[in-house]
Design a protein around this motif. Structure first.
Motif, PDB file in Angstrom:
ATOM      1  N   ALA A   1      95.133  -7.807 -55.545  1.00  0.00           N
ATOM      2  CA  ALA A   1      94.476  -7.109 -54.167  1.00  0.00           C
ATOM      3  C   ALA A   1      93.658  -8.833 -53.636  1.00  0.00           C
ATOM      4  N   GLY A   2      94.778 -10.010 -54.514  1.00  0.00           N
ATOM      5  CA  GLY A   2      94.259 -11.485 -53.942  1.00  0.00           C
ATOM      6  C   GLY A   2      93.433 -12.079 -55.065  1.00  0.00           C
ATOM      7  N   GLU A   3      92.708 -11.244 -55.547  1.00  0.00           N
ATOM      8  CA  GLU A   3      90.735 -11.533 -56.100  1.00  0.00           C
ATOM      9  C   GLU A   3      91.555 -12.312 -57.419  1.00  0.00           C
TER      10      GLU A   3
ATOM     11  N   ASN B   1      91.486  -0.068 -73.996  1.00  0.00           N
ATOM     12  CA  ASN B   1      92.588  -1.026 -73.865  1.00  0.00           C
ATOM     13  C   ASN B   1      92.106  -2.764 -72.821  1.00  0.00           C
ATOM     14  N   HIS B   2      92.682  -3.216 -73.218  1.00  0.00           N
ATOM     15  CA  HIS B   2      92.222  -4.615 -72.540  1.00  0.00           C
ATOM     16  C   HIS B   2      91.459  -4.163 -71.169  1.00  0.00           C
ATOM     17  N   PRO B   3      90.938  -5.258 -70.814  1.00  0.00           N
ATOM     18  CA  PRO B   3      90.477  -5.152 -69.426  1.00  0.00           C
ATOM     19  C   PRO B   3      91.699  -5.225 -68.096  1.00  0.00           C
ATOM     20  N   LEU B   4      92.837  -6.266 -68.279  1.00  0.00           N
ATOM     21  CA  LEU B   4      93.530  -6.503 -67.360  1.00  0.00           C
ATOM     22  C   LEU B   4      94.835  -5.041 -67.628  1.00  0.00           C
ATOM     23  N   ALA B   5      94.894  -4.358 -68.331  1.00  0.00           N
ATOM     24  CA  ALA B   5      95.966  -3.665 -68.720  1.00  0.00           C
ATOM     25  C   ALA B   5      96.118  -2.538 -67.395  1.00  0.00           C
ATOM     26  N   GLY B   6      97.783  -2.508 -67.375  1.00  0.00           N
ATOM     27  CA  GLY B   6      97.797  -1.721 -65.620  1.00  0.00           C
ATOM     28  C   GLY B   6      98.139  -2.207 -64.441  1.00  0.00           C
ATOM     29  N   GLN B   7      97.297  -3.578 -64.768  1.00  0.00           N
ATOM     30  CA  GLN B   7      97.116  -4.343 -63.557  1.00  0.00           C
ATOM     31  C   GLN B   7      98.410  -5.483 -64.167  1.00  0.00           C
ATOM     32  N   THR B   8      99.136  -5.806 -62.355  1.00  0.00           N
ATOM     33  CA  THR B   8      99.985  -6.827 -62.344  1.00  0.00           C
ATOM     34  C   THR B   8      99.376  -8.555 -61.785  1.00  0.00           C
TER      35      THR B   8
END
Length: 160
Positions: free
Chosen positions: A19-21, A122-129
């Motif tokens: 999302a550009g955040e 899960n790592h807080p950034l798991a599943g994210q591009t």
């Protein structure tokens, strides 16, 4: 010198999500220093840096499989609230260390109910591009001590 296995690499980076955040950045701080090839950073970013040199700038998109992995449902569990004896306030977003069969692991509180607390391992950034804008600040050979310890010492690295 170009980035390759056993090089100490210092980078400035800005990390954003799809999302550009902005999620993280080294701007205004010391560059991040890591030992290339020692699994000090996520594979997708490390692979993209191979062959780069001081002053190079690049944008890297890292898919979950080369970042923090996909979200694993089995790492989300309800545990009895009695496991938090002595902790009066438990709220979503709080993090704790949990003892698992493979050692200590950070977990995040997702939901709090009267009798149970839902934890996510899960790592807080798991599943994210993840999108990185990177500038290579410095590349040098690692010392024998850094190689034997598997991480960078000194400025931007680990102090013993």
């Amino acid at each position: 010198m170009q980035i390759a296995a056993n090089a100490v690499v210092s980078i400035h980076y800005t990390l954003t999500n799809s999302a550009g955040e902005q999620l993280d950045s080294s701007q205004g701080q010391e560059p991040l220093a890591y030992l290339h090839g020692a699994n000090n950073i996520i594979p997708g970013l490390e692979n993209a840096l191979v062959g780069k040199g001081e002053g190079d700038k690049l944008s890297v998109t890292v898919e979950p499989t080369e970042g923090y992995g996909e979200v694993r449902d089995e790492l989300v569990q309800d545990v009895d609230r009695s496991n938090f004896e002595g902790i009066d306030v438990i709220e979503p977003g709080m993090q704790f260390m949990a003892q698992t069969p493979w050692g200590q692991q950070p977990v995040t509180v997702v939901k709090v109910q009267d009798e149970t607390v839902t934890l996510d391992g899960n790592h807080p950034l798991a599943g994210q591009t993840l999108n990185f804008d990177v500038e290579v600040v410095n590349v040098r050979e690692a010392t024998e001590e850094e190689l034997s310890h598997g991480h960078v010492h000194g400025e931007g690295g680990h102090e013993h």
